[in-house]
Design an enzyme around this catalytic site. Structure first.
Site, PDB file in Angstrom:
ATOM      1  N   GLY A 265      -7.720  -2.383   4.547  1.00 15.31           N
ATOM      2  CA  GLY A 265      -6.363  -2.767   4.165  1.00 15.31           C
ATOM      3  C   GLY A 265      -5.454  -1.568   4.101  1.00 15.31           C
ATOM      4  O   GLY A 265      -5.810  -0.485   4.558  1.00 15.31           O
ATOM      5  N   ASN A 266      -4.264  -1.753   3.560  1.00 11.97           N
ATOM      6  CA  ASN A 266      -3.330  -0.645   3.372  1.00 11.97           C
ATOM      7  C   ASN A 266      -2.549  -0.855   2.079  1.00 11.97           C
ATOM      8  O   ASN A 266      -2.762  -1.838   1.376  1.00 11.97           O
ATOM      9  CB  ASN A 266      -2.405  -0.492   4.587  1.00 11.97           C
ATOM     10  CG  ASN A 266      -1.540  -1.723   4.786  1.00 11.97           C
ATOM     11  OD1 ASN A 266      -0.671  -2.011   3.979  1.00 11.97           O
ATOM     12  ND2 ASN A 266      -1.812  -2.480   5.856  1.00 11.97           N
TER      13      ASN A 266
END
Ligand code: PMT
Length: 392
Positions: free
Chosen positions: A204-205
């Site tokens: 993810g980020n």
């Protein structure tokens, strides 16, 4: 824009109440059909007859003294908009908590009209954690704010907390009635996608969704039929259609399902996902020395490549100068690209502010100063509207 609008002006008890007489005068001059509520404490600062003389009507004072049996619901339904000026800390606290102990707060609970608050109080009160919390709640609930300004306060102190001038309040009120989106359809993506590795882990980020949600709310307020495709749990205005997704592939299908006149891509979409997703949690003992990745779909590119493509606004999250983003605007064939340097503290993932450079389809750049993501959203929606419809 204000001529013929039915506006309810509520004046609460602060020194700045006298300025609301000037505001009332300006509203009447602008052709507004004006009703006034004065709270008990407002009358400690200004008289009912002042407003009666300006508006030609007696101000409303109480839930029980009015001729109407249900003044709060009547005023609530009658109003096209409500302005609370000045809005004291006590009034703000009551509204934020849904208290309906007097005519003003009962009317606000009963109305579906947009409400504009013009706070006025001492700096210490404005900065108090309780007021900050109440203001946050009100903004999330869709109340609009104008001010407070910085300047001289009651007692000669100087600081933030001064009520906005009548001209500023009128400008903000006009913005409440701005429906220049005109029913156009706008889709916006927000948040960071999560690409699963196994049932408990993902790639993810750090995107929070704040930027994209601010754009969706602003577009909805301005009359766009707005769809928000988001990975974030942040709230959105009730008039926004929210589609919650997790992965890039889900985001792409949700976006492609929408017919749009304008598409804004504020999401941080993973460029790669694990080629294999494990059905069971991978145990530490089993080890995982590498993950093979494959590309995710480029959602923006799939919309740009459509026949009858919408007006497309991309974002570029960079950690260096604007040059790469200018090249990206050209390569991605967007109508506008919003560059932000996410390594700057004021423009980072999750921050409430952003400092952006707008890049047009010809590569021309326009740097905007650091401002709240809300303000960036407001200016961006303005720019989209003036670009797609220069005659306005
Ligand atoms: O959510 P916040 O915490 O408020 O942070 C806001 C933000 C920094 C995420 C936002 O302002 C921002 O910059 N969003 C775009 C982030 C990004 O993915 O940039 P990019 O340069 O990698 O992608 C370029 C454009 O293509 C973006 O509009 C992106 O949404 C889109 N894209 C990218 C990859 C992909 N597979 N599909 C896409 O549609």
């Amino acid at each position: 824009m204000l001529n013929g609008r039915r506006v309810l002006l509520a004046v609460t008890g602060g020194v700045a109440a006298y300025k609301s007489a000037f505001l009332a005068r300006r509203l009447v001059e602008a052709g507004v059909d004006l009703e006034v509520i004065l709270t008990d404490s407002a009358t400690e600062f200004i008289g009912t007859q002042t407003f009666a003389a300006i508006t030609g009507r007696q101000p409303h004072r109480s839930l029980f003294e009015d001729e109407s049996v249900s003044p709060h619901t009547e005023l609530a339904r009658w109003s096209d908009a409500v302005v609370v000026a000045p809005a004291t800390a006590a009034t703000i606290a009551r509204i934020a908590n849904g208290v309906s102990s007097d005519l003003l707060t009962a009317t606000l609970l009963a109305t579906e009209a947009p409400v504009l608050l013009a706070p006025a109080m001492h700096t210490e009160m404005w900065e108090h954690v309780a007021t900050r919390r109440n203001i946050e709640t009100l903004v999330e609930d869709g109340y609009r704010l104008v001010g407070p300004e910085t300047g001289e306060l009651a007692g000669g102190d100087i600081g933030v907390g001064r009520v906005s001038e009548p001209e500023q309040i009128i400008e903000a009120l006009e913005a409440l009635f701005d429906q220049s989106g005109g029913g156009r359809r706008l889709v916006v993506t927000a948040g960071g996608t999560r690409e699963p590795i196994d049932p408990v882990r993902f790639l993810g980020n750090r995107s929070s969704g704040k930027m994209g949600h601010a754009i969706a709310d602003e577009a909805a307020r301005r009359g766009f039929h707005t769809t928000l495709v988001t990975t974030s749990d942040l709230p959105a205005l009730p008039s926004v259609k929210v589609v919650r997704v997790e992965t890039a592939a889900e985001m792409q299908s949700a976006v492609l399902e929408e017919e749009a006149d304008v598409a804004v891509f504020a999401a941080a979409v993973a460029d790669f996902r694990p080629a294999e997703v494990f059905g069971e949690k991978v145990a530490r003992a089993d080890g995982m020395s590498s993950i093979t990745l494959q590309s995710t779909p480029d959602i923006l590119a799939s919309v740009v490549g459509r026949q009858n493509r919408p007006f497309v606004v991309g974002f570029a999250a960079e950690t260096g100068g604007v040059e790469r983003a200018i090249e990206k605007a050209r390569a991605k064939k967007v109508d506008l690209l919003v560059y932000n340097n996410v390594s700057e503290p004021g423009s980072s993932f999750g921050s409430d502010t952003n400092e952006v450079v707008i890049i047009d389809s010809g590569g021309q750049t326009d740097p905007w100063p650091l401002m709240s993501k809300r303000e960036v959203a407001r200016k961006l929606v303005d720019l989209i509207l003036t670009t797609i419809d220069p005659q306005g």
